[in-house]
Design an enzyme around this catalytic site. Sequence first.
Site, mmCIF file in Angstrom:
data_model
loop_
_atom_site.group_PDB
_atom_site.id
_atom_site.type_symbol
_atom_site.label_atom_id
_atom_site.label_comp_id
_atom_site.label_asym_id
_atom_site.label_seq_id
_atom_site.Cartn_x
_atom_site.Cartn_y
_atom_site.Cartn_z
ATOM 1 N N ASP A 49 0.869 -1.163 0.000
ATOM 2 C CA ASP A 49 0.000 0.000 0.000
ATOM 3 C C ASP A 49 0.915 1.224 0.000
ATOM 4 O OD1 ASP A 49 -2.275 1.634 0.257
ATOM 5 O OD2 ASP A 49 -2.221 1.512 2.443
ATOM 6 N N ASP A 51 -0.112 4.923 1.466
ATOM 7 C CA ASP A 51 -0.263 5.761 2.656
ATOM 8 C C ASP A 51 -0.103 4.938 3.928
ATOM 9 O OD1 ASP A 51 -1.006 8.324 1.352
ATOM 10 O OD2 ASP A 51 -2.714 7.149 0.651
#
Length: 459
Positions: A49, A51
Amino acid sequence: LTAQNCKHRLFRLSTQYLIPPGVCNLLNPSTIYANNEVDLDEVEIYGFDYDYTLALYSNTLDTMIYNTARDFLVKHYKGISKYDYIPNFAARGLHYDIQKGLLMKIDAFHYIQLGTGPVMKQFMDVFSIPEMTLLAAANDYFNSNDIEYDPGHLYKDVSDAIGMVHIKGYMYKWIMQDLEKYILRGDETYAVLHRLASHGKKLFLITNSPFSFVDKGMKYMVGKDWRDLFDIVIVQADKPHFFNSCGKPFRRLDSNGDLQWDKIKSLDKGQVYKQGNLFDFLRLTGWRGSKVLYFGDHLYSDLADLMLRHGWRTGAIVPELEVETRVVNTEQYAQGLTWLQALTGLLERMQMHRDPESKKVLQDWLKEREELRAVTKNLFNPHFGSIFRTCHNPTYFSRRLCRFSDVYMASISCLLNYDLSYTFYPRRTPLQHEAPLWMDQLCTGCMKTPFLEEMAHIR
């Protein structure tokens, strides 16, 4: 029991001598903890991912999100303008009772449901910290002013206000305008990605963030050629729907970030894709099973479906581990917990004494036990304690963490501590009916972290 009470006092005074030397520095904050056995030698493909996984953000971002969402809410509830953001008030994993307007921490054994659906709203990702704080402030405003309100409607208004910060792109704009202010430890992200790529590992990125935002952040952390490290880059993926629905096809972006209309027959290195779904991803790549290890911070949106339905290995990023490890390593915590366990044992053994004097002693011990619980809780967070425990039980968050992640760590930089053929072994802890026949304090995660020297040039 009077004699036992005297022993209790002497034992209390000697607690500090019961703790082995060096125990207060037992845990290393850069350790990777295992819920399942994971052999990195079998992992060929690493996914991330963006963030709070590749990019960690400063607490300043929480303040900005809170203040902006609060200003949206002022249009409806003018009185909350006086409530400033309180850092470290909320803790990830809390639940909100949408009927009673209570923000609470729930242990793993008492998750409440109401007939046709859940009463509780869970806050499971790091971005939810300012939302919980704003929700608490709004509830306090109504309660302090004796204003009747519907907690469910209030939750929706707060959630919508927080959502506006993301939908209108405020967060992306703040970070892109001052990368140095908001992004933390980018050099460690660079080191992790380069190390994996140099060892021949395939890398991919699946994020909900837009490409312009990710591109600027990755150039800041890794360099202008960051895409050369990744075999596949997918943006605006719409997780968790990306993982559990096959409704959206992949779309390719050109060098200007504009959508192209060609049919996607393969996912190629050097290209950037938007939306899509995991079923097409698996079909086009063939990346299945335990040879894939995916890292994310959200237990549901990032990890749950991958582990339960698709057999990928999963790694949870839990930034709170660094702070909690520092607390666990303090002498105050070690002494408090040692005495709390000893006192609980005394209560268990001596509760059969029923004479008036013994009952008074037992009540004193119970009171002291509650005070000790409060002290140890406040070391982590004076409002909600540790995100991992509620007294002696694991929290609901902690149980989900164990269920949906094979390994968990404070940041992806923890990978730099370990050889890429390292095998993680979960710690065997005794069940309630088992005798503690092994020294689990000396197992994985304690004493010396392997390959720590490789971190010296990073931190």
